[in-house]
Structures are given as structure tokens and as C-alpha cells.
Write an enzyme that holds these catalytic residues in place. Sequence first.
Site, PDB file in Angstrom:
ATOM      1  N   ASP A  76     -10.240  -8.263  -0.465  1.00  0.00           N
ATOM      2  CA  ASP A  76      -9.278  -9.313  -0.134  1.00  0.00           C
ATOM      3  C   ASP A  76      -9.570 -10.059   1.156  1.00  0.00           C
ATOM      4  OD1 ASP A  76      -7.896  -8.623  -2.402  1.00  0.00           O
ATOM      5  OD2 ASP A  76      -6.459  -7.340  -1.359  1.00  0.00           O
ATOM      6  N   TRP A  92       1.128  -9.631  -7.864  1.00  0.00           N
ATOM      7  CA  TRP A  92       2.219  -9.023  -7.102  1.00  0.00           C
ATOM      8  C   TRP A  92       2.787  -7.852  -7.889  1.00  0.00           C
ATOM      9  CZ3 TRP A  92       1.764 -10.953  -2.585  1.00  0.00           C
ATOM     10  CH2 TRP A  92       1.510 -12.319  -2.371  1.00  0.00           C
ATOM     11  N   ALA A 125      -2.671  -2.177  -8.346  1.00  0.00           N
ATOM     12  CA  ALA A 125      -3.052  -3.339  -9.143  1.00  0.00           C
ATOM     13  C   ALA A 125      -3.451  -2.877 -10.538  1.00  0.00           C
ATOM     14  CB  ALA A 125      -4.216  -4.074  -8.489  1.00  0.00           C
ATOM     15  N   ALA A 126      -3.507  -3.819 -11.478  1.00  0.00           N
ATOM     16  CA  ALA A 126      -3.980  -3.511 -12.817  1.00  0.00           C
ATOM     17  C   ALA A 126      -5.477  -3.190 -12.760  1.00  0.00           C
ATOM     18  CB  ALA A 126      -3.738  -4.700 -13.742  1.00  0.00           C
ATOM     19  N   GLU A 140      13.496  -7.891  35.105  1.00  0.00           N
ATOM     20  CA  GLU A 140      14.101  -8.058  36.423  1.00  0.00           C
ATOM     21  C   GLU A 140      13.565  -9.298  37.125  1.00  0.00           C
ATOM     22  OE1 GLU A 140      13.475  -3.515  35.945  1.00  0.00           O
ATOM     23  OE2 GLU A 140      12.659  -5.394  35.150  1.00  0.00           O
TER      24      GLU A 140
END
Length: 219
Positions: A216, A186, A178-179, A66
Site C-alpha cells: 500500500d 473497505w 482483505a479478500a 505557564e
Amino acid sequence: MTPAEARGPPGGPWSERDRAAMRAALDAARLGSRGGNPLVGAVLTDASGEILHVGHHRGAGTAHAEVDVLERARAAGTDLAATRMYVTLEPCNHTGRTGPCSAAILAAGVGSVVYADSDTTAWASGGARFLAENGVEVRGGLMAERSRRLNHRWWRTREEHRPFVTAKIAASMDGCVAAPDGTSQWITGPEARAHGHELRGRADAVLVGTGTALADDPG
């Protein structure tokens, strides 16, 4: 929404120009930032219903929709006494980081306000009543359901007294991320990763586990 709001303005249903103005306000609201405040857009029209100015709220601590549209009108030299405001949420009636929008509208001299959804929060409600008691024509309920859907996350946080949480999970078919030897980078495609970043952009904070933080350092 009250039965009076659902019926629309006295003398008949909402006009197409009413709806066009509120659609423009809803479109503007979507430009805002999701977070601790609701998405809100506002439009000023002239007496015939032509849209003059459009504003929206950009996030906590910034001008509410407003006030934003009023500032745009003042900068353009618009005679506010001859305007009508359409806003996607009932103007607030409290002082937080900014002042009450209800008082700003009244001080600006806007003579008519149409809002979509009612603000039922304990601390901010009452703007429509304040304006009506001070001589402003106030009508509510126009496209209220659309406004409610737009802010469904915000309303849920208010009603359940907790943050709105989005769970984003990427996992392989065996339920891993993840492996075992850590060689994989990815497990999702570029489209999924882009969507994940879009989700992150809507959030005020991102929560990760200790393992992810140590491995990470995603910050």
C-alpha cells in the site's frame, strides 16, 4: 499528592473560584498536542479570582503553559504582581528545549501559584519548592486526580520507560484484513475509519508491517 496538598490551602477548603480557575486550565490543557510532553494548561486570575488570561502547551519545543499565559498577560499590559496562577501540573524546574517555568514565574513577579498534580519526574521536579523558597505562595493538589487522568498515557510512559502504544486492528469475521484476491477495499464503515484517523492524529508515529508497506505504501 501529599497529605498537605489534599487538605488544600491553609484556613479552609478550596473555594469555588479556585475550582473554576483550575477547570479552565484543564479545559485549556486538552487543546494541546499529545506526545512526548504532558498536556498542561495555565490560568491567571486577579486578586478576587476573576480569570484574566488562559494559556496552554502546544507541543514539544513550544512555550510551556505557564510561559504562554505570562506572554498573553504581558501583551495585554496586565500587572502580574497582582495575579495568581493556576496550572494543571507543578511548574517544571529544569532546562530542556525551553527554560524552567519556575524561574519564569518568579521573574514575572507572580505572587501566588496553585497547581493540580505534582511533577515527580527526576529531571523536572522541584518547581514548587523553588518558588516557595523564593517567597511565592504555593499550594498544590487542586483537582490533582483530573490532571493525572488527563495525562495517564504520558505518566505511563514515564513510569514504564517505554512509548505508549495503541493497537488499531481492522479484521473480518475470519480474522483477515482483505479478500484473498485483493478485490476488497473497505472492511470497516465510515464511522470506524473516522475513528481510526482520529487515533492516528494522536500518535507521534504509525508502525505498519512490511507487507502493508510494500502493498500500500501508506507513507
